[in-house]
Design a protein around this motif. Structure first.
Motif, PDB file in Angstrom:
ATOM      1  N   ILE A 196       0.689  -4.078   4.166  1.00 42.49           N
ATOM      2  CA  ILE A 196       0.104  -5.348   4.577  1.00 42.49           C
ATOM      3  C   ILE A 196      -0.271  -6.194   3.359  1.00 42.49           C
ATOM      4  O   ILE A 196       0.023  -7.387   3.302  1.00 42.49           O
ATOM      5  N   LEU A 197      -0.884  -5.567   2.383  1.00 48.17           N
ATOM      6  CA  LEU A 197      -1.434  -6.299   1.242  1.00 48.17           C
ATOM      7  C   LEU A 197      -0.395  -6.656   0.188  1.00 48.17           C
ATOM      8  O   LEU A 197      -0.670  -7.476  -0.683  1.00 48.17           O
ATOM      9  N   ALA A 198       0.768  -6.049   0.226  1.00 47.06           N
ATOM     10  CA  ALA A 198       1.818  -6.359  -0.760  1.00 47.06           C
ATOM     11  C   ALA A 198       3.177  -6.402  -0.080  1.00 47.06           C
ATOM     12  O   ALA A 198       4.166  -5.891  -0.603  1.00 47.06           O
ATOM     13  N   TYR A 199       3.228  -7.061   1.084  1.00 45.38           N
ATOM     14  CA  TYR A 199       4.483  -7.118   1.829  1.00 45.38           C
ATOM     15  C   TYR A 199       5.562  -7.854   1.042  1.00 45.38           C
ATOM     16  O   TYR A 199       6.757  -7.584   1.204  1.00 45.38           O
ATOM     17  N   LEU A 312       0.508 -10.607   6.018  1.00 42.78           N
ATOM     18  CA  LEU A 312      -0.895 -10.638   5.619  1.00 42.78           C
ATOM     19  C   LEU A 312      -1.661 -11.694   6.417  1.00 42.78           C
ATOM     20  O   LEU A 312      -2.779 -11.434   6.897  1.00 42.78           O
ATOM     21  N   LEU A 313      -1.101 -12.888   6.561  1.00 46.64           N
ATOM     22  CA  LEU A 313      -1.799 -13.935   7.310  1.00 46.64           C
ATOM     23  C   LEU A 313      -1.990 -13.522   8.765  1.00 46.64           C
ATOM     24  O   LEU A 313      -3.061 -13.738   9.348  1.00 46.64           O
ATOM     25  N   ARG A 314      -1.000 -12.897   9.347  1.00 43.51           N
ATOM     26  CA  ARG A 314      -1.142 -12.435  10.736  1.00 43.51           C
ATOM     27  C   ARG A 314      -2.228 -11.357  10.826  1.00 43.51           C
ATOM     28  O   ARG A 314      -3.006 -11.326  11.783  1.00 43.51           O
ATOM     29  N   ASN A 315      -2.291 -10.490   9.820  1.00 44.44           N
ATOM     30  CA  ASN A 315      -3.326  -9.467   9.797  1.00 44.44           C
ATOM     31  C   ASN A 315      -4.719 -10.084   9.717  1.00 44.44           C
ATOM     32  O   ASN A 315      -5.661  -9.617  10.384  1.00 44.44           O
ATOM     33  N   ILE A 316      -4.863 -11.127   8.927  1.00 42.79           N
ATOM     34  CA  ILE A 316      -6.152 -11.819   8.820  1.00 42.79           C
ATOM     35  C   ILE A 316      -6.545 -12.418  10.168  1.00 42.79           C
ATOM     36  O   ILE A 316      -7.702 -12.304  10.610  1.00 42.79           O
ATOM     37  N   ILE A 317      -5.588 -13.044  10.837  1.00 38.61           N
ATOM     38  CA  ILE A 317      -5.869 -13.642  12.152  1.00 38.61           C
ATOM     39  C   ILE A 317      -6.260 -12.575  13.163  1.00 38.61           C
ATOM     40  O   ILE A 317      -7.249 -12.718  13.903  1.00 38.61           O
ATOM     41  N   PHE A 335      -7.975  -6.586  -1.481  1.00 35.07           N
ATOM     42  CA  PHE A 335      -7.832  -6.768  -2.931  1.00 35.07           C
ATOM     43  C   PHE A 335      -6.387  -6.528  -3.352  1.00 35.07           C
ATOM     44  O   PHE A 335      -5.764  -5.542  -2.951  1.00 35.07           O
ATOM     45  N   GLY A 336      -5.884  -7.435  -4.175  1.00 36.68           N
ATOM     46  CA  GLY A 336      -4.498  -7.326  -4.617  1.00 36.68           C
ATOM     47  C   GLY A 336      -4.236  -8.162  -5.855  1.00 36.68           C
ATOM     48  O   GLY A 336      -4.988  -8.117  -6.824  1.00 36.68           O
ATOM     49  N   HIS A 337      -3.210  -8.993  -5.799  1.00 36.84           N
ATOM     50  CA  HIS A 337      -2.636  -9.593  -7.005  1.00 36.84           C
ATOM     51  C   HIS A 337      -2.394 -11.092  -6.831  1.00 36.84           C
ATOM     52  O   HIS A 337      -2.341 -11.600  -5.710  1.00 36.84           O
ATOM     53  N   GLU A 338      -2.167 -11.778  -7.975  1.00 35.24           N
ATOM     54  CA  GLU A 338      -1.886 -13.210  -7.919  1.00 35.24           C
ATOM     55  C   GLU A 338      -0.568 -13.502  -7.223  1.00 35.24           C
ATOM     56  O   GLU A 338      -0.398 -14.558  -6.607  1.00 35.24           O
TER      57      GLU A 338
END
Length: 442
Positions: A196-199, A312-317, A335-338
């Motif tokens: 999820i965080l680095a798809y 990621l955006l869908r996970n946030i929603i 937490f992840g990366h630029e």
């Protein structure tokens, strides 16, 4: 040491003044940098003390925060691999062997050697500044939204599997726990969260489009910018030797990366004196263009790349939807990366992040990478509900979004100031995400 420190500060003041003159020149194509640290793009330390932190607006009357969705980049770090420190030393050592270094070049070689020695066993890791950045962010989050951080609030934190991100997470939740001992905190960093965080790491279509655009358009634009001749003359006695024996622009880029990342450390002497303001500015212009091509909303990549953060955006929603039916306050930290936060900001259309153009020569007048993803950069979505209404639904929930702790504009009409109806924003984003396959025939 004190005299050296004062000399360093004076040098930076001179450079900063030159930047202001440069950016105030009407004939300059792209007036964009405020100070030389911004030339570091993704290496910009967060937050620069000179900028200060914004004041947040009051919530609409009768509303109080109850939930936070968050995505944060790791804090300031060492460069990512040993080659970043080895190569500039080896290049200057070769020049020194043949007597091709100026006195400043010899001094620079010693600086680079010291930094290389200090980097051993540390590449890619969080620096002490990186640790502090996240503790400070957590402390401000608790202070800004005390209604959310109360006994029994559930804080769920997830990180990519990279150690600097895990340590960034650890610092934030440790600070929150110190301030609010009765928080219920869970955390995780695994291959499951990675999906999820680095798809974007698995989105081969987006990666190919970005790399092809950088190779074609980015390199073409970089070649149009003046070469850093003043830098070469300051460091080397023989300009031809640098081109024939070393690859001049590779030398410049290698040293530039080490130099601009000195701001990630508490005790590394600045090297900004080896560059002119124009050289810093031009190198930033090239890097800004490359980041835009790799993450921005441009027809040069068929406007496809920002969708590498659709998961990621869908996970946030979906996480926010879950919070609506919970009786207690909650916080979801990620937490992840630029390389994730930047396209996510574009996909969410925060401020001007989704700016669209094919003209890289005017890009920096409208789109500046350092405004979005400095070290420690973060997105906070703050959800508000009516204080006297216990029935929560998307219709009576408001949301505001902070980008790097400043209130951001969103792509819909606000209810008031920086406050938006969650149902409206949710529908906007879901429509955008649901249309994805047909937009790109995927």
């Amino acid at each position: 040491m004190k005299a050296s420190s004062n000399k360093c500060r004076r040098s930076l003041c001179v450079i900063a003044t030159a930047f202001l003159l440069l950016t105030g020149n009407a004939e300059n194509r792209q007036a964009s940098l405020v100070d030389p640290y911004q030339a570091g793009s993704q290496y910009l330390a967060y937050p620069r003390p000179d900028y200060g932190l914004p004041t947040l607006s009051d919530a609409p009357e009768g509303y109080a925060p109850f939930h936070i969705e968050h995505y944060g980049r790791h804090g300031s770090r060492w460069l990512l691999n040993n080659d970043k420190y080895d190569e500039p030393v080896e290049q200057l050592e070769l020049a020194d062997k043949y007597g091709k270094l100026t006195p400043r070049g010899k001094e620079l070689l010693e600086q680079l050697k010291e930094i290389r020695t200090a980097s051993k066993g540390r590449v890619g890791e969080l620096t002490p500044l990186g640790h502090r950045q996240h503790r400070d962010i957590a402390r401000r989050m608790v202070a800004n939204f005390p209604e959310v951080f109360t006994p029994g609030t559930h804080v769920d934190a997830k990180s990519t599997v990279v150690i600097r991100c895990i340590l960034s997470m650890a610092n934030e939740i440790a600070e929150m726990q110190t301030l609010c001992p009765e928080l219920i905190i869970t955390c995780d960093a695994s291959r499951t969260t990675q999906k999820i965080l680095a798809y974007n790491s698995t989105d081969t279509v987006a990666k190919k489009l970005g790399r092809a655009a950088e190779k074609k358009y980015g390199k073409e634009y970089a070649k149009s910018l003046p070469k850093p001749e003043a830098f070469f003359n300051k460091i080397f006695t023989d300009r031809k030797f640098v081109t024939d024996s070393l690859d001049d622009m590779e030398v410049f880029h290698n040293i530039f990366d080490v130099a601009v990342n000195t701001q990630s450390h508490d005790n590394q002497k600045s090297m900004y004196d080896i560059f002119t303001p124009e050289e810093l500015h031009n190198e930033w212009l090239a890097n800004n263009a490359d980041w835009y091509l790799s993450a921005g909303n441009t027809p040069l990549t068929k406007n496809r790349v920002p969708y590498n953060q659709r998961v990621l955006l869908r996970n946030i929603i979906e996480s926010a939807d879950t919070a609506m039916i919970s009786p207690r306050q909650s916080v979801n930290l990620r937490f992840g990366h630029e390389s994730i936060l930047l396209p996510l900001s574009v996909l969410m259309e925060l401020n001007n992040a989704a700016y669209e153009t094919t003209d890289l020569t005017t890009l920096a007048d409208n789109w500046r990478n350092y405004e979005i993803f400095p070290m420690g950069s973060n997105i906070q979505m703050i959800f508000y509900r009516p204080e006297n209404d216990k029935t929560i639904s998307p219709d009576n929930v408001l949301v505001k979004v902070l980008l790097n702790e400043a209130e951001a504009s969103l792509p819909i009409v606000p209810v008031q100031g920086s406050y938006y109806r969650w149902n409206d924003l949710r529908q906007y984003y879901m429509k955008k995400l649901d249309a994805f396959p047909s937009l790109f025939n995927e």
